[in-house]
Write an enzyme that holds these catalytic residues in place. Structure first.
Site, short mmCIF file in Angstrom:
data_model
loop_
_atom_site.label_atom_id
_atom_site.label_comp_id
_atom_site.label_asym_id
_atom_site.label_seq_id
_atom_site.Cartn_x
_atom_site.Cartn_y
_atom_site.Cartn_z
N LYS A 103 -68.51 -39.57 -88.21
CA LYS A 103 -67.23 -39.47 -87.74
C LYS A 103 -66.39 -40.70 -88.15
O LYS A 103 -65.08 -40.38 -88.47
CB LYS A 103 -67.31 -39.67 -86.04
CG LYS A 103 -68.28 -38.54 -85.64
CD LYS A 103 -68.32 -38.73 -83.99
CE LYS A 103 -69.04 -39.81 -83.65
NZ LYS A 103 -70.34 -39.69 -83.93
N ARG A 111 -66.49 -38.26 -74.59
CA ARG A 111 -68.30 -38.21 -74.81
C ARG A 111 -68.39 -37.15 -73.63
O ARG A 111 -69.90 -36.67 -73.89
CB ARG A 111 -68.87 -39.21 -74.83
CG ARG A 111 -69.34 -39.75 -76.25
CD ARG A 111 -69.95 -41.06 -76.22
NE ARG A 111 -70.79 -41.25 -77.31
CZ ARG A 111 -70.37 -41.96 -78.45
NH1 ARG A 111 -69.12 -42.31 -78.47
NH2 ARG A 111 -71.38 -42.19 -79.24
N ARG A 171 -77.78 -47.11 -92.81
CA ARG A 171 -76.41 -47.78 -92.35
C ARG A 171 -76.43 -49.03 -92.35
O ARG A 171 -77.41 -49.66 -91.79
CB ARG A 171 -75.66 -47.28 -91.33
CG ARG A 171 -74.29 -47.98 -90.87
CD ARG A 171 -73.57 -47.39 -90.01
NE ARG A 171 -74.08 -47.24 -88.63
CZ ARG A 171 -73.68 -46.39 -87.59
NH1 ARG A 171 -72.46 -45.79 -87.89
NH2 ARG A 171 -74.47 -46.34 -86.46
N ARG A 214 -76.80 -52.46 -87.28
CA ARG A 214 -76.28 -52.37 -86.13
C ARG A 214 -77.14 -52.58 -84.94
O ARG A 214 -78.43 -51.64 -85.37
CB ARG A 214 -75.25 -51.10 -85.90
CG ARG A 214 -74.00 -51.28 -85.30
CD ARG A 214 -72.91 -50.06 -85.28
NE ARG A 214 -73.33 -49.05 -84.27
CZ ARG A 214 -72.71 -48.13 -84.03
NH1 ARG A 214 -71.56 -47.73 -85.08
NH2 ARG A 214 -72.83 -47.12 -83.26
N ARG A 252 -80.33 -42.14 -78.21
CA ARG A 252 -78.60 -41.80 -78.67
C ARG A 252 -78.54 -40.10 -78.75
O ARG A 252 -77.82 -39.54 -78.27
CB ARG A 252 -78.14 -42.60 -80.02
CG ARG A 252 -77.71 -43.84 -79.17
CD ARG A 252 -77.47 -44.89 -80.58
NE ARG A 252 -76.33 -44.58 -81.10
CZ ARG A 252 -76.15 -44.89 -82.65
NH1 ARG A 252 -77.23 -45.75 -83.10
NH2 ARG A 252 -75.10 -44.75 -83.17
P1 AP5 Z 1 -70.65 -43.32 -89.75
O1 AP5 Z 1 -69.35 -42.95 -90.42
O2 AP5 Z 1 -70.74 -44.74 -89.62
O3 AP5 Z 1 -71.24 -42.25 -88.68
P2 AP5 Z 1 -70.64 -42.18 -87.07
O4 AP5 Z 1 -70.56 -40.63 -86.71
O5 AP5 Z 1 -69.51 -42.63 -87.05
O6 AP5 Z 1 -71.70 -42.96 -86.33
P3 AP5 Z 1 -71.73 -43.73 -85.15
O7 AP5 Z 1 -73.00 -44.27 -84.89
O8 AP5 Z 1 -70.69 -44.88 -85.32
O9 AP5 Z 1 -71.49 -42.67 -84.09
P4 AP5 Z 1 -71.87 -42.95 -82.52
O10 AP5 Z 1 -71.10 -41.79 -81.79
O11 AP5 Z 1 -73.29 -42.93 -82.04
O12 AP5 Z 1 -71.48 -44.55 -82.30
P5 AP5 Z 1 -70.34 -44.97 -81.48
O13 AP5 Z 1 -69.66 -46.51 -81.85
O14 AP5 Z 1 -69.20 -44.22 -81.29
O15 AP5 Z 1 -71.77 -42.93 -90.96
C1 AP5 Z 1 -73.15 -43.10 -90.51
C2 AP5 Z 1 -73.85 -43.61 -92.01
O16 AP5 Z 1 -73.96 -42.27 -92.74
C3 AP5 Z 1 -73.03 -44.75 -92.77
O17 AP5 Z 1 -74.03 -45.51 -93.47
C4 AP5 Z 1 -71.97 -43.76 -93.86
O18 AP5 Z 1 -72.06 -44.68 -94.90
C5 AP5 Z 1 -73.11 -42.83 -94.11
N1 AP5 Z 1 -72.41 -41.30 -94.22
C6 AP5 Z 1 -71.11 -41.02 -93.64
N2 AP5 Z 1 -70.71 -39.76 -94.10
C7 AP5 Z 1 -71.69 -39.43 -95.15
C8 AP5 Z 1 -71.79 -38.35 -96.14
N3 AP5 Z 1 -71.03 -37.26 -95.94
N4 AP5 Z 1 -72.91 -38.33 -96.88
C9 AP5 Z 1 -73.90 -39.08 -96.79
N5 AP5 Z 1 -73.82 -40.37 -96.21
C10 AP5 Z 1 -72.68 -40.63 -95.32
O19 AP5 Z 1 -70.89 -45.46 -79.94
C11 AP5 Z 1 -72.19 -46.45 -79.89
C12 AP5 Z 1 -72.27 -46.70 -78.37
O20 AP5 Z 1 -71.05 -47.24 -77.45
C13 AP5 Z 1 -72.65 -45.58 -77.50
O21 AP5 Z 1 -74.12 -45.09 -77.69
C14 AP5 Z 1 -72.48 -45.86 -76.08
O22 AP5 Z 1 -73.20 -46.60 -75.71
C15 AP5 Z 1 -71.10 -46.64 -76.27
N6 AP5 Z 1 -69.79 -45.62 -76.34
C16 AP5 Z 1 -69.09 -45.29 -77.35
N7 AP5 Z 1 -67.96 -44.48 -76.97
C17 AP5 Z 1 -68.47 -44.04 -75.57
C18 AP5 Z 1 -67.87 -43.05 -74.60
N8 AP5 Z 1 -66.64 -42.60 -74.90
N9 AP5 Z 1 -68.37 -42.94 -73.46
C19 AP5 Z 1 -69.56 -43.72 -73.08
N10 AP5 Z 1 -70.17 -44.71 -73.90
C20 AP5 Z 1 -69.46 -44.92 -75.07
#
Ligand code: AP5
Length: 217
Positions: A13, A88, A127, A160, A171
């Protein structure tokens, strides 16, 4: 263009959000990045969020709803936005709809980027992030030129906190628990579009462009 990106942790994402933000010229707003900044800065909000994030649980709806509502009211989001990681839960989706209604706007599309769990585990396990500038790498799919150092500013590449195997598993459980009600909500609103997240980032990005063009947004 008002977009929401949905999908499992690690599906890409953030990677796609950054790319779309450049082509569409609207801000990419990552709820996770905002929370991590608050934790790093040690704000009251960051202190409330820290424990849940470390365990791979969601932070309370009221907390994230407040942060995102405030962010969406800022001037740079008036021409559109790409929301990554928010909403979410169904409650968050309803809160987002209420904010948009107050601003006289509607959602253009909710884009679900999808990939099997075993593939997202591979993406998350490999990552690495620059601790200085936040540039995201993958040890296999997008490695830096020099092992462990950022190509942009030579910062150290770190994992991370929530990319440890047991937290990734938690997660994913939380994701699967919350996603179905959210998908039903956006299906009923006729804005849900599904995108295959497999293949390299440029290929996935082309699918986004095709879906947005066919949806007329
Ligand atoms: P990346 O693009 O970083 O993936 P992502 O989907 O953004 O992953 P996140 O871990 O950031 O998502 P998340 O939803 O768990 O975390 P968030 O920060 O929102 O890609 C991942 C890896 O793959 C990278 O190394 C990249 O290079 C590689 N890659 C990407 N595309 C690729 C491809 N096509 N092919 C090959 N490799 C590829 O949330 C973290 C925490 O915050 C949550 O657990 C929660 O505690 C809290 N939180 C955040 N938002 C909320 C909410 N709305 N409500 C409640 N708690 C929340």
């Amino acid at each position: 263009m008002n977009l929401v990106l949905l999908g499992p942790p690690g599906v890409g994402k953030g990677t796609q959000g950054r790319m779309l933000s450049e082509t569409l010229e609207v801000p990419w707003l990552s709820s996770g990045d905002m929370l991590r900044d608050a934790v790093r800065e040690g704000t009251a909000l960051g202190k409330r969020a820290d424990g849940s994030m470390r365990q791979g649980e969601l932070v309370e709806d009221s907390l994230i709803v407040e942060i995102m509502g405030e962010r969406l009211r800022r001037a740079d989001a008036t021409k559109g936005f790409i929301l990554d990681g928010y909403p979410r839960t169904r409650g968050q989706a309803e809160a987002l709809a209420a904010v948009l209604a107050q601003l006289g706007r509607t959602l253009s599309a909710a884009l679900l980027l999808d990939l099997p769990d075993e593939d997202v585990v591979t993406r998350l396990s490999g990552r690495r992030i620059c601790e200085r500038c936040g540039r995201v790498y993958h040890v296999e799919f997008d490695p830096p030129e020099r092992d462990g150092r950022c190509d942009v500013d030579d910062g150290e590449l770190i994992r991370r906190d929530d990319d440890r195997p047991e937290t990734i598993r938690r997660r994913l459980v939380v994701y699967h628990r919350e996603i179905e009600p959210l998908l039903r909500y956006y299906e009923a609103e006729w804005v849900l579009r599904r995108i295959d997240g497999s293949g390299p980032p440029a290929e996935v990005n082309k699918r986004f462009e095709a879906v947005l063009a066919s949806a007329g947004v």
